[in-house]
Design an enzyme around this catalytic site. Structure first.
Site, PDB file in Angstrom:
ATOM      1  N   GLY A  68       1.034 -20.183  -3.156  1.00 12.77           N
ATOM      2  CA  GLY A  68       0.704 -20.101  -4.976  1.00 12.77           C
ATOM      3  C   GLY A  68      -0.868 -21.444  -4.897  1.00 12.77           C
ATOM      4  N   CYS A  79       2.432 -20.409   3.361  1.00 17.08           N
ATOM      5  CA  CYS A  79       0.749 -21.684   2.982  1.00 17.08           C
ATOM      6  C   CYS A  79       1.859 -22.372   2.022  1.00 17.08           C
ATOM      7  CB  CYS A  79      -0.020 -20.635   1.976  1.00 17.08           C
ATOM      8  SG  CYS A  79      -1.288 -21.487   1.983  1.00 17.08           S
ATOM      9  N   TYR A  80       1.561 -22.575   0.531  1.00 24.74           N
ATOM     10  CA  TYR A  80       2.017 -23.720  -0.065  1.00 24.74           C
ATOM     11  C   TYR A  80       3.562 -23.433  -0.194  1.00 24.74           C
ATOM     12  CZ  TYR A  80       3.719 -26.170  -4.553  1.00 24.74           C
ATOM     13  OH  TYR A  80       4.100 -27.434  -4.849  1.00 24.74           O
ATOM     14  N   HIS A 110      -1.209 -15.952   5.896  1.00 26.47           N
ATOM     15  CA  HIS A 110      -0.723 -15.458   4.789  1.00 26.47           C
ATOM     16  C   HIS A 110       0.278 -14.482   5.794  1.00 26.47           C
ATOM     17  CE1 HIS A 110      -0.551 -17.267   1.085  1.00 26.47           C
ATOM     18  NE2 HIS A 110      -1.966 -17.672   0.887  1.00 26.47           N
ATOM     19  N   GLU A 164       2.005 -11.987   4.797  1.00 25.91           N
ATOM     20  CA  GLU A 164       2.170 -10.313   4.252  1.00 25.91           C
ATOM     21  C   GLU A 164       0.781  -9.488   3.205  1.00 25.91           C
ATOM     22  OE1 GLU A 164       1.822 -13.639   2.340  1.00 25.91           O
ATOM     23  OE2 GLU A 164       0.966 -13.824   0.549  1.00 25.91           O
ATOM     24  N   GLY A 176       4.876  14.003 -18.656  1.00 22.05           N
ATOM     25  CA  GLY A 176       4.294  14.372 -17.911  1.00 22.05           C
ATOM     26  C   GLY A 176       3.871  13.427 -16.733  1.00 22.05           C
ATOM     27  N   GLY A 177       3.804  12.141 -17.022  1.00 18.20           N
ATOM     28  CA  GLY A 177       3.496  11.106 -15.389  1.00 18.20           C
ATOM     29  C   GLY A 177       4.729  11.400 -14.093  1.00 18.20           C
ATOM     30  N   ASP A 230       6.655   8.381 -13.495  1.00 16.88           N
ATOM     31  CA  ASP A 230       7.518   7.173 -13.271  1.00 16.88           C
ATOM     32  C   ASP A 230       8.764   8.212 -14.211  1.00 16.88           C
ATOM     33  OD1 ASP A 230       6.367   6.323 -11.851  1.00 16.88           O
ATOM     34  OD2 ASP A 230       5.691   4.909 -13.468  1.00 16.88           O
ATOM     35  N   ALA A 278       9.584  10.957 -15.328  1.00 16.95           N
ATOM     36  CA  ALA A 278      10.405  12.023 -14.694  1.00 16.95           C
ATOM     37  C   ALA A 278      11.505  12.009 -13.721  1.00 16.95           C
ATOM     38  CB  ALA A 278       8.668  13.178 -13.804  1.00 16.95           C
ATOM     39  N   LYS A 302       5.994   1.290  -7.841  1.00 21.51           N
ATOM     40  CA  LYS A 302       5.561   2.968  -7.768  1.00 21.51           C
ATOM     41  C   LYS A 302       5.631   3.371  -6.185  1.00 21.51           C
ATOM     42  CE  LYS A 302       2.522   5.353 -10.006  1.00 21.51           C
ATOM     43  NZ  LYS A 302       2.987   5.654 -11.516  1.00 21.51           N
TER      44      LYS A 302
END
Ligand code: XMP
Length: 516
Positions: free
Chosen positions: A55, A82-83, A172, A174, A227-228, A230, A232, A372
């Site tokens: 952070g 880190c933080y 970090h 990640e 139509g995307g 997610d 669907a 996603k």
């Protein structure tokens, strides 16, 4: 079934989401909560381990954010990054100092002692590349801790208390720039915490279906399809759970790409046999947009018209008890804003928000725990075709925001045709899956050209292609010039109304992905 869980306490790092992704990649469910809510989340979630994020704050400032002290008494392993490391060190009696050489970017750590976090990956005496980003650093370790790695600018780069199973890294782990970071995180969740790694898309699907059934009972659900990917995936999942209690509504606002409406309808009616209402509302939208040039006005008009049409259709169906939405995890994470204040509205995103209250409906959001890429994996698990699941994102306001200036039916037609050629060539070159999103933009500018022996005076078309992981930041895609030249020639030869093609080389920030 109860899965092992990891709680990630957020202190506002730009990359906190990556911690959750890395943990989930290990088959372990994880959730991010802001530090102020860590206590309540710990009690509700009963995680097997905790990770404290990085952070922008300094533990040396008065009122600096800190994890609840009770976490250290709970008997679960804790990893501070880190933080997070500095907060842990301070709270447990160590010391942190500012004013040293600030360290950003690539650095090297040397392992000075073995510990379970390094097990099988990092070896004593060896040096390894890592990604640092800090101003403060730990200068004295708390009782019970040992320094297990050092770096030139952070002599206390990694600390470990193997008895209490507390670890802290100054770097970090990640981010991709720490090459062994994912393996160290695996060691933490699998070996130190002892998580099973049994969280897979198949189990997610089965549990999601049970949850939907429990929430919906015998109620009726409507789901808007864009139509995307997610919406669907949400619709197909709901259909597996509750069958014909679900009706999908597909509003064709006339701002879709070529052939898109047909494809969506064929897939849902043909392959899945899901009840689907197809609303042809093209004229209504184009009419409402006539003479409108301001991007925010366009977005608001489209959003409002969309909700109106949706409401009319929902009423025709006799109403519904639930509205289903393909909301994703990044939309619901209450991350700590690095600036501490509310963020400005860059663009008004459109959705059917507001409708549930107006129609007295409750929300079903079966994807709200997923990223996603996880939605794509779930789509595959549900049998959606790869070409559909792997599609680039497409914005709700559609081609309206790719046609700066006033929209006309003629301009939309030009844009559709050019966009189709561009995407077709990207697929043909095998680049589609390397690119996060690609599209054409029709500019409200005409330029002079010469074709054959004649003068032309036609529109400029811009091509855009970006790489990204979540759409929050992006970089332009470095196409080969030959490829761009080939696409430009095809578009100018085949699309009447365009005589010049340009390529957008703006990253985000400072640009945005869409032009409006
Ligand atoms: P920007 O242009 O803000 O876009 O960099 C980031 C991502 O969001 C998509 N986008 C939208 N998606 N409704 C949506 O569902 C919207 O109103 C909207 N506006 C932008 C954009 O295509 C990109 O993937």
């Amino acid at each position: 079934m109860q899965h092992d869980k990891i709680l990630i306490v957020d202190f506002g790092s730009q990359v906190t989401q990556l911690i959750a992704r890395r943990v989930r990649e290990e088959g372990v469910y994880s959730e991010i909560v802001p530090y102020q809510k860590a206590d309540a989340a710990f009690a509700a979630m009963r995680p097997k381990g905790v990770i404290l994020s990085g952070g922008p704050s300094s533990v040396l400032e008065p009122g600096a954010p800190l994890p609840p002290a009770g976490l250290y008494e709970a008997g679960v392993p804790i990893l501070g990054i880190c933080y997070g490391e500095q907060a842990m060190a301070t709270q447990l009696g160590g010391e942190v100092e500012a004013g040293h050489h600030r360290e950003f970017g690539r650095a090297e750590v040397q392992v000075s002692a073995d510990c379970q976090l390094f097990d099988g990956i990092w070896h004593t005496g060896e040096k390894y590349p890592v990604w640092m980003s800090h101003g403060d650093r730990v200068t004295r370790v708390p009782d019970g801790f040992q320094v297990v790695a050092t770096s030139p600018n952070a002599p206390i780069a990694v600390i470990a208390d193997e008895t209490r199973r507390f670890y802290g890294t100054q770097f970090h782990l990640e981010v991709m720039h720490t090459p062994h970071g994912a393996l160290l995180l695996r060691n933490f969740v699998r070996k130190v915490v002892g998580c099973q790694g049994d969280w897979t898309m198949r189990t997610f699907k089965e549990e999601a279906i049970e949850k939907i059934r429990a929430q919906v009972g015998t109620g009726r659900v409507i789901c808007g399809l864009s139509g995307g990917v997610d919406s669907a995936v949400a619709a197909v999942l709901l259909h597996e759970a509750i069958g014909n209690q679900l009706t999908c509504v597909f509003v064709d606002h006339g701002l879709l790409r070529r052939g898109e409406a047909k494809r969506v309808i064929a897939m849902f009616r043909g392959s899945y046999n899901i009840p689907l209402v197809h609303v042809q509302a093209r004229d209504r939208f184009v009419e409402a947009l006539t003479g409108v040039v301001d991007p925010e006005d366009k977005r608001k008009i489209i959003g409002k018209a969309f909700v109106d049409v949706f409401e009319e259709e929902a009423k025709k169906l006799g109403g519904a008890d639930f509205l289903a939405q393909g909301t994703l995890y990044p939309d619901v994470i209450e991350s700590v804003s690095p600036t501490g204040g509310p963020s400005v509205t860059i663009k008004s995103h459109h959705n059917v928000g507001g409708l549930p209250e107006r129609m007295n409906m409750k929300l079903v959001e079966p994807l709200r725990e997923l990223f996603k890429d996880e939605v794509r994996a779930l789509g595959r698990e549900l049998g959606l075709p790869d070409v559909f699941v792997g599609r680039h994102p497409f914005p709700g306001p559609g081609l309206a925001i790719r046609c700066p200036g006033e929209i006309t039916a003629e301009k939309l037609e030009i844009l559709r045709y050019a966009d189709e050629i561009y995407i077709e060539e990207i697929r043909r070159a095998g680049l589609y899956d390397d690119i996060w999103q690609a599209f054409a933009v029709l500019l409200p500018v005409k330029t002079v050209g010469v074709m054959g022996d004649g003068r032309t005076y036609e529109h400029v078309l811009a091509l855009r292609a970006v790489t990204s992981t979540d759409g929050m930041t992006a970089d332009f895609y470095p196409f080969d010039m030959k490829f761009l030249g080939h696409v430009a020639t095809r578009i100018i030869n085949e699309v009447k109304g365009v005589n010049r093609v340009v390529y957008d080389i703006t990253s985000k920030p400072p640009g945005t992905i869409e032009w409006e």
